[in-house]
Enzyme design. Structure first.
Site, PDB file in Angstrom:
ATOM      1  N   PRO A  73      -7.326  -1.098  -3.249  1.00 57.44           N
ATOM      2  CA  PRO A  73      -6.635  -0.435  -2.133  1.00 57.44           C
ATOM      3  C   PRO A  73      -7.627   0.500  -1.448  1.00 57.44           C
ATOM      4  CG  PRO A  73      -6.023   0.613  -4.192  1.00 57.44           C
ATOM      5  CD  PRO A  73      -6.925  -0.541  -4.551  1.00 57.44           C
ATOM      6  N   ASP A 109     -12.232   3.529  -2.860  1.00 61.08           N
ATOM      7  CA  ASP A 109     -11.162   2.991  -3.693  1.00 61.08           C
ATOM      8  C   ASP A 109     -10.106   4.081  -3.864  1.00 61.08           C
ATOM      9  OD1 ASP A 109      -9.541   2.003  -5.745  1.00 61.08           O
ATOM     10  OD2 ASP A 109     -11.213   1.005  -6.761  1.00 61.08           O
ATOM     11  N   HIS A 110      -8.940   3.856  -3.273  1.00 64.69           N
ATOM     12  CA  HIS A 110      -7.895   4.882  -3.254  1.00 64.69           C
ATOM     13  C   HIS A 110      -7.236   5.081  -4.621  1.00 64.69           C
ATOM     14  CE1 HIS A 110      -5.486   7.798  -1.409  1.00 64.69           C
ATOM     15  NE2 HIS A 110      -5.117   7.170  -0.312  1.00 64.69           N
ATOM     16  N   ARG A 111      -7.551   4.221  -5.578  1.00 66.62           N
ATOM     17  CA  ARG A 111      -7.022   4.421  -6.925  1.00 66.62           C
ATOM     18  C   ARG A 111      -7.667   5.627  -7.590  1.00 66.62           C
ATOM     19  NH1 ARG A 111      -8.231  -1.292  -9.562  1.00 66.62           N
ATOM     20  NH2 ARG A 111     -10.171  -0.850  -8.428  1.00 66.62           N
TER      21      ARG A 111
END
Length: 307
Positions: free
Chosen positions: A95, A271-273
């Protein structure tokens, strides 16, 4: 040295896949089961145990283009096929968000102009990219969360104690990413020399597998071609990637009037995680600050910041 889990090695052995060759074609030294699946099936890599990512959607490409007019067929070389699989998997599994900013590079350009005679004497091409590598290395030290990778199960962060910067090189055979090792410990001249050497050997197909893979973060530089912004795709297992486009003059208020100043667009995909918008904004703000005044590189490293 190629690293892979025992299960990944077992799968590669069963499929008759040489991991050293696969590592060289992917530009990475750590391989996962998804890489073996992609190489074996010629499809996008998927999570372990899942069906190939393209198997469900392949019908969208099953078109008889010749029914609409004349066509030609051109085979993709192996590097391009593997790169396509990796990028497809990355885009599907990560994401990612892209944060955009812009940096004043007047000081860098003035410094490069003053150092031009010395560069000629050294036989080194002192490009702006060398400064970007050095500034990125400093930021990775100050923001250690960007210098990390998720474990395959997504439950832990591997925080790296080294700073290696990848530089994406567009070659006739496809995109390759040689790596400047320990960029935080090297000076501008050494970095500039290594960039020139690695880029030249990438173009001639003479890079070694050990010279690729293991980057903390990659720089994708399109400044020599053009553009104002783009969204680079995060290259796993990295958590972010920095995109650069063409430097251009912009009017900047200096306190008394607007004056033309060379500025470079910065595009940071992450990486939005693991990273969020505030992390990215702080990272690029600091990046622009150092790039705008390279004297920051002469100061002692500061304590790691948030992000």
């Amino acid at each position: 040295m190629v690293t892979a889990s025992p299960s990944t090695r077992k799968m590669a052995l069963a499929a008759g896949i040489d991991l050293d060759t696969l590592a060289q074609s992917t530009g990475r030294t750590h391989l996962a089961r998804e890489d073996v699946v992609a190489h074996r099936d010629g499809t996008g890599a998927t999570m372990a145990g899942a069906p190939p990512a393209q198997s469900h959607h392949a019908r969208y490409w099953e078109v008889d283009h010749a029914a609409y007019g004349p066509v030609e067929h051109e085979d993709l070389d192996r590097i391009a096929q593997v790169a396509a699989a990796n990028l497809g998997a990355a885009n599907a599994m990560i994401p990612q968000v892209t944060h955009h900013d812009r940096a004043n590079v007047q000081a860098i350009e003035d410094l490069r102009a003053r150092m031009k005679p010395e560069a000629a004497a050294r036989g080194v091409k002192l490009t702006a990219l060398a400064f970007h590598v050095k500034v990125l290395a400093r930021c990775l030290v100050e923001f250690p969360r960007f210098n990390a990778s998720l474990t395959a199960d997504g439950e832990r962060l591997v925080v790296k104690q080294y700073v290696h910067v990848g530089i994406a090189v567009d070659t006739p055979g496809g995109l390759l990413v040689p790596v400047i090792r320990d960029a935080d410990r090297k000076g501008i001249w050494r970095i500039a020399s290594e960039i020139g050497d690695l880029a030249a050997r990438a173009q001639s197909g003479k890079l070694k597998s050990k010279e690729m893979g293991g980057a903390s973060m990659t720089i994708s530089n399109l400044g020599g071609i053009g553009g104002e912004a783009f969204t680079p795709i995060v290259n796993p297992p990295e958590l972010a990637i920095l995109g650069l486009t063409r430097t251009e003059l912009r009017p900047v208020w200096n306190g008394a009037e607007f004056a033309p100043v060379p500025t470079v667009p910065l595009d940071l995909s992450y990486d939005h995680r693991v990273l969020n918008g505030a992390d990215a904004a702080r990272f690029l703000a600091r990046y622009a600050e150092i790039l705008g005044d390279p004297r920051h590189l002469l100061l002692p490293r500061i304590a790691p910041r948030g992000g």
